[in-house]
Design a protein around this motif. Structure first.
Motif, PDB file in Angstrom:
ATOM      1  N   ARG A 899       0.837  -1.205   0.000  1.00 34.16           N
ATOM      2  CA  ARG A 899       0.000   0.000   0.000  1.00 34.16           C
ATOM      3  C   ARG A 899       0.871   1.254   0.000  1.00 34.16           C
ATOM      4  O   ARG A 899       0.600   2.210  -0.748  1.00 34.16           O
ATOM      5  N   GLU A 900       1.885   1.242   0.866  1.00 36.48           N
ATOM      6  CA  GLU A 900       2.753   2.424   0.943  1.00 36.48           C
ATOM      7  C   GLU A 900       3.459   2.677  -0.391  1.00 36.48           C
ATOM      8  O   GLU A 900       3.552   3.811  -0.858  1.00 36.48           O
ATOM      9  N   LYS A 901       3.957   1.591  -1.018  1.00 43.12           N
ATOM     10  CA  LYS A 901       4.651   1.759  -2.299  1.00 43.12           C
ATOM     11  C   LYS A 901       3.687   2.227  -3.385  1.00 43.12           C
ATOM     12  O   LYS A 901       4.027   3.065  -4.228  1.00 43.12           O
ATOM     13  N   LEU A 902       2.435   1.683  -3.359  1.00 38.63           N
ATOM     14  CA  LEU A 902       1.446   2.097  -4.359  1.00 38.63           C
ATOM     15  C   LEU A 902       1.069   3.565  -4.174  1.00 38.63           C
ATOM     16  O   LEU A 902       0.889   4.297  -5.158  1.00 38.63           O
ATOM     17  N   GLU A 903       0.952   3.982  -2.892  1.00 36.21           N
ATOM     18  CA  GLU A 903       0.627   5.386  -2.652  1.00 36.21           C
ATOM     19  C   GLU A 903       1.757   6.286  -3.134  1.00 36.21           C
ATOM     20  O   GLU A 903       1.517   7.339  -3.757  1.00 36.21           O
ATOM     21  N   ALA A 904       3.001   5.856  -2.852  1.00 39.56           N
ATOM     22  CA  ALA A 904       4.135   6.663  -3.319  1.00 39.56           C
ATOM     23  C   ALA A 904       4.175   6.717  -4.847  1.00 39.56           C
ATOM     24  O   ALA A 904       4.436   7.766  -5.445  1.00 39.56           O
ATOM     25  N   CYS A 905       3.875   5.573  -5.484  1.00 39.49           N
ATOM     26  CA  CYS A 905       3.858   5.540  -6.961  1.00 39.49           C
ATOM     27  C   CYS A 905       2.757   6.436  -7.503  1.00 39.49           C
ATOM     28  O   CYS A 905       2.952   7.144  -8.506  1.00 39.49           O
ATOM     29  N   LYS A 906       1.585   6.391  -6.845  1.00 41.62           N
ATOM     30  CA  LYS A 906       0.472   7.201  -7.333  1.00 41.62           C
ATOM     31  C   LYS A 906       0.771   8.693  -7.196  1.00 41.62           C
ATOM     32  O   LYS A 906       0.490   9.490  -8.093  1.00 41.62           O
ATOM     33  N   LYS A 907       1.416   9.058  -6.035  1.00 45.07           N
ATOM     34  CA  LYS A 907       1.764  10.469  -5.862  1.00 45.07           C
ATOM     35  C   LYS A 907       2.770  10.910  -6.933  1.00 45.07           C
ATOM     36  O   LYS A 907       2.617  11.983  -7.527  1.00 45.07           O
ATOM     37  N   ALA A 908       3.773  10.063  -7.165  1.00 44.51           N
ATOM     38  CA  ALA A 908       4.788  10.413  -8.180  1.00 44.51           C
ATOM     39  C   ALA A 908       4.152  10.483  -9.561  1.00 44.51           C
ATOM     40  O   ALA A 908       4.463  11.370 -10.367  1.00 44.51           O
ATOM     41  N   LEU A 909       3.199   9.542  -9.830  1.00 43.63           N
ATOM     42  CA  LEU A 909       2.560   9.535 -11.143  1.00 43.63           C
ATOM     43  C   LEU A 909       1.660  10.754 -11.308  1.00 43.63           C
ATOM     44  O   LEU A 909       1.633  11.367 -12.397  1.00 43.63           O
ATOM     45  N   ASP A 910       0.931  11.117 -10.245  1.00 40.67           N
ATOM     46  CA  ASP A 910       0.080  12.317 -10.342  1.00 40.67           C
ATOM     47  C   ASP A 910       0.935  13.552 -10.591  1.00 40.67           C
ATOM     48  O   ASP A 910       0.579  14.416 -11.414  1.00 40.67           O
ATOM     49  N   LEU A 911       2.049  13.656  -9.884  1.00 42.34           N
ATOM     50  CA  LEU A 911       2.934  14.795 -10.078  1.00 42.34           C
ATOM     51  C   LEU A 911       3.461  14.838 -11.505  1.00 42.34           C
ATOM     52  O   LEU A 911       3.460  15.887 -12.155  1.00 42.34           O
ATOM     53  N   ARG A 912       3.878  13.659 -12.022  1.00 40.40           N
ATOM     54  CA  ARG A 912       4.400  13.595 -13.391  1.00 40.40           C
ATOM     55  C   ARG A 912       3.297  13.889 -14.409  1.00 40.40           C
ATOM     56  O   ARG A 912       3.524  14.555 -15.416  1.00 40.40           O
ATOM     57  N   TRP A 913       2.076  13.394 -14.123  1.00 40.52           N
ATOM     58  CA  TRP A 913       0.966  13.602 -15.058  1.00 40.52           C
ATOM     59  C   TRP A 913       0.587  15.086 -15.116  1.00 40.52           C
ATOM     60  O   TRP A 913       0.346  15.634 -16.195  1.00 40.52           O
ATOM     61  N   ASN A 914       0.524  15.721 -13.930  1.00 43.46           N
ATOM     62  CA  ASN A 914       0.181  17.142 -13.909  1.00 43.46           C
ATOM     63  C   ASN A 914       1.231  17.966 -14.649  1.00 43.46           C
ATOM     64  O   ASN A 914       0.898  18.884 -15.415  1.00 43.46           O
ATOM     65  N   LYS A 915       2.486  17.608 -14.418  1.00 38.48           N
ATOM     66  CA  LYS A 915       3.546  18.324 -15.117  1.00 38.48           C
ATOM     67  C   LYS A 915       3.457  18.113 -16.619  1.00 38.48           C
ATOM     68  O   LYS A 915       3.630  19.030 -17.423  1.00 38.48           O
ATOM     69  N   PHE A 916       3.146  16.886 -17.017  1.00 45.64           N
ATOM     70  CA  PHE A 916       3.027  16.578 -18.449  1.00 45.64           C
ATOM     71  C   PHE A 916       1.850  17.332 -19.071  1.00 45.64           C
ATOM     72  O   PHE A 916       1.950  17.867 -20.187  1.00 45.64           O
TER      73      PHE A 916
END
Length: 934
Positions: A899-916
């Motif tokens: 769960r912790e790794k998935l949350e970290a991945c989701k946060k990183a992906l959201d940040l990357r998606w918003n930037k993109f």
């Protein structure tokens, strides 16, 4: 680029400026090209030509070479459609520059990488080659790694834009479509797709974790049920603890009773063990004596074998000399007999001459008369006697001639038998040497080290092993045991001829180790051991190519392999193995050594044993040394043993043939001896017959002279003529007698020489025979001493086994039995450390082991009755509970980590998606396609 209008047609190929630059394209049977090769410069390249001339085929070939599918090129449906009409295959070859910091695996491929893709009607293959054109890899993963390394994407229109894509780009008037093209060309589309796929994977992973967490619920319910069962069984556990405590107390009560017995038994064993050193000391002394006697016996036996061979050779030569002496003596006796007969014949003839002279005197003195008829009758009888005498003399001459020929034949037969005897002895010696070599090879097969020093090197290695700590570094040797041939046994004879003197040598690291090894070699009776001092820390020598012989023939160093670098360094520094050239035969060796003037050649060795070298203007060729040992470096001794056994069999057959020939000659010799004896008897009888005829003739003439005086003068003339004839015969006999005397003298001289040689041989062989007898007696004495020492050793060992060890073993067995009982009781009491005893358990309260046992039985019955309610023990339930609890905790911890790794991945992906998204919107606002002109 291709012009969509078709008025002008050219292609612009711009390679990369550094590593990954396309330097060459070669097409064979590809689309419209039969055989095309293009060399590209490192900057901008333009390919021009009319429509349909094959410019687009070059771009298509690049796509195919870099792994594109047929449909991806938009020029064909399958790869075989690229094969030129009428051909069965096509080849596309692209050469890339591979220099600089960005080079791809430069240590493997070098300065260039060649990609070759071959397509036929059924299959296709891709091969990666190095700068020399040698195949390196054929896996698609290697090509994919290469493309990713150089960032080559043939499907990206910014890398390769086909005519269809350029036409689509130019004719599209929709800004949205152009932005899509730009979006794809700049890899933004790929990033967008990648982010979308990551979102989908995160969602599926979250769902999977939810399912996994749901699987824990049934196990948690089982834990609750197990906890209830454990509480119900705690009462049973209390009874079980009391049972365990009683078992421990019972065991300790038995332990204390056994301890007293163990103390008594220990004292007895210690008393018995004091006898062991006394017996062992006597046994060790006998063992040391046996080892010394065995070494002495082995050495004496080896010396005795050598002496026996020498003694056998001396006795064989003595027998041959005696045989020759007997033959020579027999020949002297025969010549003496013949000489005596000749003297007797001369004396007899001289007597006949004196008789005839007396008869002439009598005829002259007598003057008797006789009638004509009586004279004619006497003359007829005389004539008949003369004919008989002539016939007897002719027969005697033929017999003597035949006797002489037979005597010469007998002498020649004896000489032939002597030659065959020597030939048989030579074959037997050769077979003995072969059998000795076969035994050595079989010994080498069992232990290869013996090929480089025999039993002495084994003894030396054993001594080195015992005293290895005294060396600064353990010696290396023998050198031959550390060498193998890389290409089988083909060059083994030439290599052993080249470095044979070094194969038995040992290598040490300094002078002190050399002196120590020399002393151990003397102890092992290994004299004249070659010791080489060399630095072990020195790494493997790297020999530059310009210092090696410039020839295609192998060198000694090139065909040898060793895991020890020091061995190879010694061969180079001490033997010059890198400059010893190996060749097939004499002609090839002469060409390499003398004719071709090749640099860096020290010596040339041939397979048949020749050694060739030149020093300045002097050319030297050394013939094969037949005494050199070969075959020690061979990987297999079976072939050598087989060949030697075949050769020994052939030599034995030849010896048997010689013996057969000797038997035939001996039979013929006996036949000739028989014929010679008969011929001598014939000569004797003929001489007697001739003498009788001559005596009858003389008597007849006497009577004729007495009765007739009519013709005395004619009778006197005949008698004088006969006297003259006898005198001529005497002269001939005297000449023959002189020849016989010479032959007799020669035969006597030869017999005397043979006797003198035999006496010298006996005198020289007497010392060897006496030494052999002395060595044999000494060997017998050593063997008797060895047997006596072995009997004494066996006696002491029997005493040790029966009267000491057996008693100790019985006592120790009883002690072990007591110890076993004690350990069993301690195990029952669950004794963990030696400090635990019955006092720590509260004592026995005066209870005996029998009382404790009765109480234990009652508690066991109660425990059994109450335990029947549950099938599992409380320990099993607790273990099961702990196991399930650990399993749940582990899974919960794992899922929590997920769960912790998935949350970290989701946060990183959201940040990357918003930037993109922000960058994409910014590009949409800033990009204006109308400013582009095409």
């Amino acid at each position: 680029m291709g012009d969509a209008t078709g008025f002008s047609d050219f292609h612009h190929i711009r390679p990369r400026s550094g590593a990954g630059t396309i330097t060459r394209i070669r097409l064979e049977n590809f689309m419209c090209h039969s055989n095309l090769q293009i060399e590209l410069c490192p900057w901008v390249n333009f390919v021009t030509g009319q429509n349909g001339s094959g410019k687009s085929a070059i771009l298509t070939a690049l796509c195919i070479a870099f792994g594109s599918r047929a449909k991806g090129t938009q020029r064909a449906a399958t790869l075989k459609d690229f094969i030129k009409t009428g051909c069965s295959y096509t080849v596309v070859e692209v050469e890339l520059k591979n220099q600089g910091d960005e080079a791809f695996k430069h240590e493997i491929y070098g300065d260039a990488i060649i990609i070759e893709r071959r397509i036929n009607q059924s299959t296709s293959s891709t091969i990666l080659k190095d700068f020399q054109g040698k195949k390196v890899a054929s896996r698609k993963d290697e090509l994919r790694e290469l493309i990713e390394h150089f960032n080559i994407d043939v499907e990206n229109p910014c890398v390769i834009m086909s005519q269809d894509k350029s036409r689509e780009f130019l004719h599209s008037g929709n800004d949205k479509d152009k932005f899509k093209f730009f979006f794809k060309a700049t890899l933004l589309q790929q990033v967008n797709d990648l982010l979308q796929s990551i979102y989908e994977q995160l969602q599926s992973t979250n769902a999977l974790v939810d399912e996994l967490e749901a699987t824990i619920k049934p196990i948690e319910k089982e834990l609750v049920e197990l906890q209830i069962q454990i509480k119900n069984m705690e009462h049973i556990e209390e009874i079980s603890l009391k049972v365990q405590q009683l078992k421990k107390m019972l065991a300790w009560s038995w332990v204390y009773s056994v301890d007293r017995q163990i103390e008594d038994q220990t004292a007895l064993i210690e008393d018995l063990k004091t006898r062991i050193p006394i017996c062992q000391k006597k046994i060790d002394a006998k063992i040391k004596s046996i080892e010394s006697l065995r070494n002495e016996f082995t050495e004496s036996k080896a010396k005795t074998v050598v002496m026996m061979q020498k003694t056998s050779e001396v006795r064989r030569k003595q027998d041959e000399s005696q045989h020759l002496i007997s033959l020579a003596t027999k020949r002297v006796l025969e010549l003496k007999d013949e000489h005596r007969r000749a003297i007797n014949s001369i004396q007899k003839m001289q007597k006949d001459i004196r008789s005839l002279e007396q008869e002439v005197q009598d005829i002259q003195d007598q003057q008797f008369k006789t009638t004509q008829a009586e004279e004619s009758e006497i003359e007829a009888k005389l004539k008949e006697l003369e004919c008989m005498i002539d016939a007897a003399e002719a027969k005697l001459s033929r017999s003597k001639k035949d006797e002489s020929q037979l005597s010469e034949s007998v002498f020649m037969q004896v000489a032939k038998m002597n030659e065959i005897t020597e030939e048989i002895a030579s074959f037997e010696k050769k077979e003995h040497e072969m059998r000795t070599t076969i035994r050595q090879l079989r010994q080498h097969k069992t232990n290869k080290v013996t090929a480089f020093g025999g039993e002495r090197v084994i003894q030396l290695l054993q001594i080195i092993e015992r005293h290895h700590q005294r060396f600064n570094k353990p010696p290396i040797g023998p050198i031959g045991s550390h060498l193998t041939l890389d290409n089988g046994d083909r060059w083994a004879p030439a290599v052993e001829n080249a470095i044979g003197r070094l194969l038995n040598a040992f290598i040490v690291t300094n002078h002190s180790d050399s002196l120590l090894l020399r002393s151990y070699a003397r102890e092992a009776r290994y004299h004249n051991l070659q010791i080489i001092i060399y630095d072990f820390s020195r790494s493997r020598l790297v020999i530059p190519s310009n210092m090696l012989p410039q020839t295609n023939n192998p060198t000694t160093l090139s065909v040898l392999h060793s895991k020890n670098d020091t061995v190879l360094n010694v061969l180079v520094d001490m033997g010059g193995a890198e400059r010893q050239v190996l060749v097939e035969n004499y002609d090839a060796g002469s060409a390499v050594a003398f004719d071709k003037n090749i640099l860096n050649v020290k010596e040339v060795y041939t397979l048949d044993g020749y050694k060739m070298f030149s020093r300045g203007s002097v050319q030297t060729v050394l013939p094969p040394n037949r005494r050199n040992r070969t075959g020690r470096l061979c990987s297999s001794y079976d072939d050598q043993i087989k060949d030697l056994e075949q050769d020994a069999s052939n030599v034995r057959m030849k010896a048997e043939e010689c013996r057969k020939r000797k038997r035939d000659i001996e039979a013929n010799h006996q036949h000739l001896q028989h014929n010679l004896k008969k011929e001598k008897e014939t000569c004797s009888s003929t001489e007697r017959e001739l003498a009788s005829y001559k005596l009858a003739r003389r008597d007849l003439k006497k009577s004729y002279a007495a009765e007739s005086s009519l013709a005395p003068l004619s009778n006197v003339d005949e008698l004088l003529e006969e006297i003259s004839k006898l005198q001529g015969q005497i002269q001939e006999m005297e000449t023959s007698l002189g020849m016989l005397q010479n032959k007799k003298d020669e035969a006597e001289a030869k017999a005397s020489d043979l006797k003198l040689s035999f006496e010298n041989l006996c005198e020289s062989g007497k010392e060897e025979i006496d030494a052999f007898k002395e060595a044999e007696a000494k060997l017998t004495k050593i063997e008797n001493d060895l047997q006596s020492a072995e009997r004494d050793k066996a006696h002491y060992e029997e005493v040790m086994a029966t009267k000491v060890v057996a008693v100790i073993k019985a006592a120790e067995a009883h002690y072990q039995e007591l110890e076993g009982n004690r350990k069993e009781n301690c195990r029952k009491a669950s004794i963990i450390c030696p400090e635990c005893d019955i006092e720590a358990l509260g004592g026995c309260d005066g209870r005996t082991p029998e009382q404790l046992s009765a109480q234990l039985n009652r508690l066991n019955q109660r425990l059994q009755q109450e335990s029947q309610q549950y099938s599992d023990s409380i320990d099993d339930l607790r273990m099961l509970y702990e196991k399930k609890q650990r399993k749940i905790l582990k899974k919960q911890q794992t899922y929590r980590g997920f769960r912790e790794k998935l949350e970290a991945c989701k946060k990183a992906l959201d940040l990357r998606w918003n930037k993109f998204q922000r960058n994409s919107d910014l590009l949409k606002r800033q990009l204006t396609w109308k400013s582009f002109s095409f």
